[in-house]
Motif scaffolding. Structure first.
Motif, PDB file in Angstrom:
ATOM      1  N   HIS A   1       4.787   2.481 -10.413  1.00 42.57           N
ATOM      2  CA  HIS A   1       6.046   2.861 -10.042  1.00 42.57           C
ATOM      3  C   HIS A   1       6.501   4.011 -11.150  1.00 42.57           C
ATOM      4  N   SER A   2       7.063   4.826 -10.618  1.00 41.16           N
ATOM      5  CA  SER A   2       7.437   6.070 -11.535  1.00 41.16           C
ATOM      6  C   SER A   2       8.623   5.737 -12.469  1.00 41.16           C
ATOM      7  N   SER A   3       9.434   4.756 -11.999  1.00 40.20           N
ATOM      8  CA  SER A   3      10.511   4.311 -12.912  1.00 40.20           C
ATOM      9  C   SER A   3      11.048   2.967 -12.495  1.00 40.20           C
TER      10      SER A   3
ATOM     11  N   PRO B   1      18.868   5.990  -1.401  1.00 38.47           N
ATOM     12  CA  PRO B   1      17.634   7.331  -1.409  1.00 38.47           C
ATOM     13  C   PRO B   1      16.476   6.794  -0.981  1.00 38.47           C
ATOM     14  N   ASP B   2      15.651   7.447   0.053  1.00 33.74           N
ATOM     15  CA  ASP B   2      14.614   7.149   0.466  1.00 33.74           C
ATOM     16  C   ASP B   2      13.402   7.139  -0.296  1.00 33.74           C
ATOM     17  N   GLU B   3      13.353   7.776  -1.261  1.00 35.90           N
ATOM     18  CA  GLU B   3      12.358   7.446  -2.271  1.00 35.90           C
ATOM     19  C   GLU B   3      11.793   6.092  -2.849  1.00 35.90           C
ATOM     20  N   PHE B   4      13.249   5.571  -3.020  1.00 39.27           N
ATOM     21  CA  PHE B   4      12.858   4.061  -3.726  1.00 39.27           C
ATOM     22  C   PHE B   4      12.049   3.112  -2.802  1.00 39.27           C
ATOM     23  N   THR B   5      11.105   2.283  -3.684  1.00 35.91           N
ATOM     24  CA  THR B   5      10.729   1.060  -3.223  1.00 35.91           C
ATOM     25  C   THR B   5      11.629   0.167  -3.702  1.00 35.91           C
ATOM     26  N   VAL B   6      12.478  -0.976  -2.699  1.00 36.37           N
ATOM     27  CA  VAL B   6      13.403  -1.763  -3.239  1.00 36.37           C
ATOM     28  C   VAL B   6      12.645  -3.064  -3.173  1.00 36.37           C
TER      29      VAL B   6
ATOM     30  N   GLN C   1       0.721  -1.372  -0.172  1.00 40.46           N
ATOM     31  CA  GLN C   1      -0.138   0.067   0.135  1.00 40.46           C
ATOM     32  C   GLN C   1       0.870   1.239   0.054  1.00 40.46           C
ATOM     33  N   GLU C   2       2.217   1.315   0.337  1.00 42.84           N
ATOM     34  CA  GLU C   2       2.859   2.265   0.288  1.00 42.84           C
ATOM     35  C   GLU C   2       4.016   2.476  -0.893  1.00 42.84           C
ATOM     36  N   ARG C   3       3.705   1.624  -2.004  1.00 41.94           N
ATOM     37  CA  ARG C   3       4.561   1.634  -3.151  1.00 41.94           C
ATOM     38  C   ARG C   3       4.178   2.643  -4.051  1.00 41.94           C
ATOM     39  N   GLN C   4       3.043   2.723  -4.370  1.00 43.49           N
ATOM     40  CA  GLN C   4       2.347   3.544  -5.536  1.00 43.49           C
ATOM     41  C   GLN C   4       3.012   4.887  -5.693  1.00 43.49           C
ATOM     42  N   GLY C   5       3.519   5.185  -7.017  1.00 47.86           N
ATOM     43  CA  GLY C   5       4.088   6.252  -7.489  1.00 47.86           C
ATOM     44  C   GLY C   5       5.594   6.437  -7.087  1.00 47.86           C
ATOM     45  N   THR C   6       6.285   5.437  -6.298  1.00 47.75           N
ATOM     46  CA  THR C   6       7.470   5.523  -6.141  1.00 47.75           C
ATOM     47  C   THR C   6       8.377   4.983  -6.985  1.00 47.75           C
TER      48      THR C   6
ATOM     49  N   LEU D   1      21.096  11.593  -8.740  1.00 52.34           N
ATOM     50  CA  LEU D   1      21.543  12.293 -10.052  1.00 52.34           C
ATOM     51  C   LEU D   1      20.908  11.581 -11.548  1.00 52.34           C
ATOM     52  N   SER D   2      20.544  10.425 -11.474  1.00 54.48           N
ATOM     53  CA  SER D   2      20.381   9.733 -12.728  1.00 54.48           C
ATOM     54  C   SER D   2      18.728   9.296 -12.622  1.00 54.48           C
ATOM     55  N   VAL D   3      18.120   9.239 -11.616  1.00 52.82           N
ATOM     56  CA  VAL D   3      16.720   8.900 -11.532  1.00 52.82           C
ATOM     57  C   VAL D   3      15.621   9.938 -11.180  1.00 52.82           C
ATOM     58  N   PRO D   4      14.826  10.467 -12.011  1.00 52.41           N
ATOM     59  CA  PRO D   4      13.834  11.568 -11.931  1.00 52.41           C
ATOM     60  C   PRO D   4      13.150  11.408 -10.635  1.00 52.41           C
ATOM     61  N   GLY D   5      12.920  12.322  -9.877  1.00 52.97           N
ATOM     62  CA  GLY D   5      12.088  12.310  -8.619  1.00 52.97           C
ATOM     63  C   GLY D   5      12.868  11.932  -7.297  1.00 52.97           C
TER      64      GLY D   5
END
Length: 236
Positions: free
Chosen positions: A112-114, A60-65, A31-36, A224-228
């Protein structure tokens, strides 16, 4: 790399659902992965899906791994395909293992955004092969103490497409790595230079492993390489 479990909520996807469905451990509940942005971890020979999860605090904290288990049980862990000097090795076994992961990514990339990849040792061979099979699918790729495999003319590897639109690639290694042979390093270096936007960093005294300095560089590369992905320092 020492095996370690991350803190926080982790759920494991069972391979019992499908004979070809990999076991995966996630850094976030569904439920916390949408848009990451999604970062897929690919472990080395004789390791498992928990092995690379110890690096989460450096990413980076933004990633879902999502850390994926290799398909073949061997010794204390799992392997993706036979070692290249083994009689059982073939490029077809490489592409079969890689295709299963590509198929899994296809079924999980929605929302996922990317998607980016990080592979250690043999996992780098899987990551580079996934990139070569789907050159437009990945925002960035990280290869640590690993290698790429010769394509032996297989159409699975779409290297010309990748060369036309190269993807950012971080390659970290130690020149004294006792595991990856010089011929594989020579091939990998030439292939990465021709087909990717390569960032290459050498680390003395690391041998066949991952160190904190390298993880700091990986974090910066992904920022530097991944948007957002923001350029925030690690929270440790």
């Amino acid at each position: 790399m020492t095996s370690s479990n991350p803190s926080g909520d982790v759920d494991t996807q069972s391979a019992e659902n499908s004979a070809r469905e990999p076991v995966v451990v996630w850094s976030r509940p569904e439920q916390e992965r949408q848009g990451t942005p999604l970062l897929i971890l690919l472990h080395g020979h004789l390791a498992n899906e928990d092995d690379l999860m110890g690096i989460l605090e450096f990413l980076p904290d933004e990633f879902t791994v999502a850390s994926v288990r290799a398909p073949v049980a061997m010794g204390p862990g799992f392997t993706w395909f036979p070692l290249q000097h083994d009689a059982a090795y073939s490029v077809d076994k490489v592409t079969a293992a890689v295709q299963d992961v590509v198929d899994w990514v296809d079924s999980n990339r929605g929302g996922h955004s990317s998607v980016s990849l990080l592979g250690f040792s043999m996992g780098m061979a899987v990551a580079t092969s996934m990139l070569r099979a789907r050159p437009a699918d990945y925002a960035a790729v990280v290869g640590l103490s690993g290698f790429a495999v010769p394509d032996e003319g297989r159409e699975f590897f779409r290297d010309e497409e990748l060369q036309a639109n190269p993807v950012p690639f971080f390659w970290g290694r130690d020149q004294e790595d006792p595991v990856i042979s010089p011929d594989r390093i020579e091939f990998t270096h030439g292939w990465l230079n021709r087909h990717t936007r390569l960032t290459k960093v050498l680390y003395a005294g690391m041998f066949h492993s991952i160190n904190v300095q390298e993880l700091g560089h990986v974090r910066e590369f992904l920022q530097l390489s991944v948007p957002g992905v923001s350029r925030t320092p690690p929270q440790r």
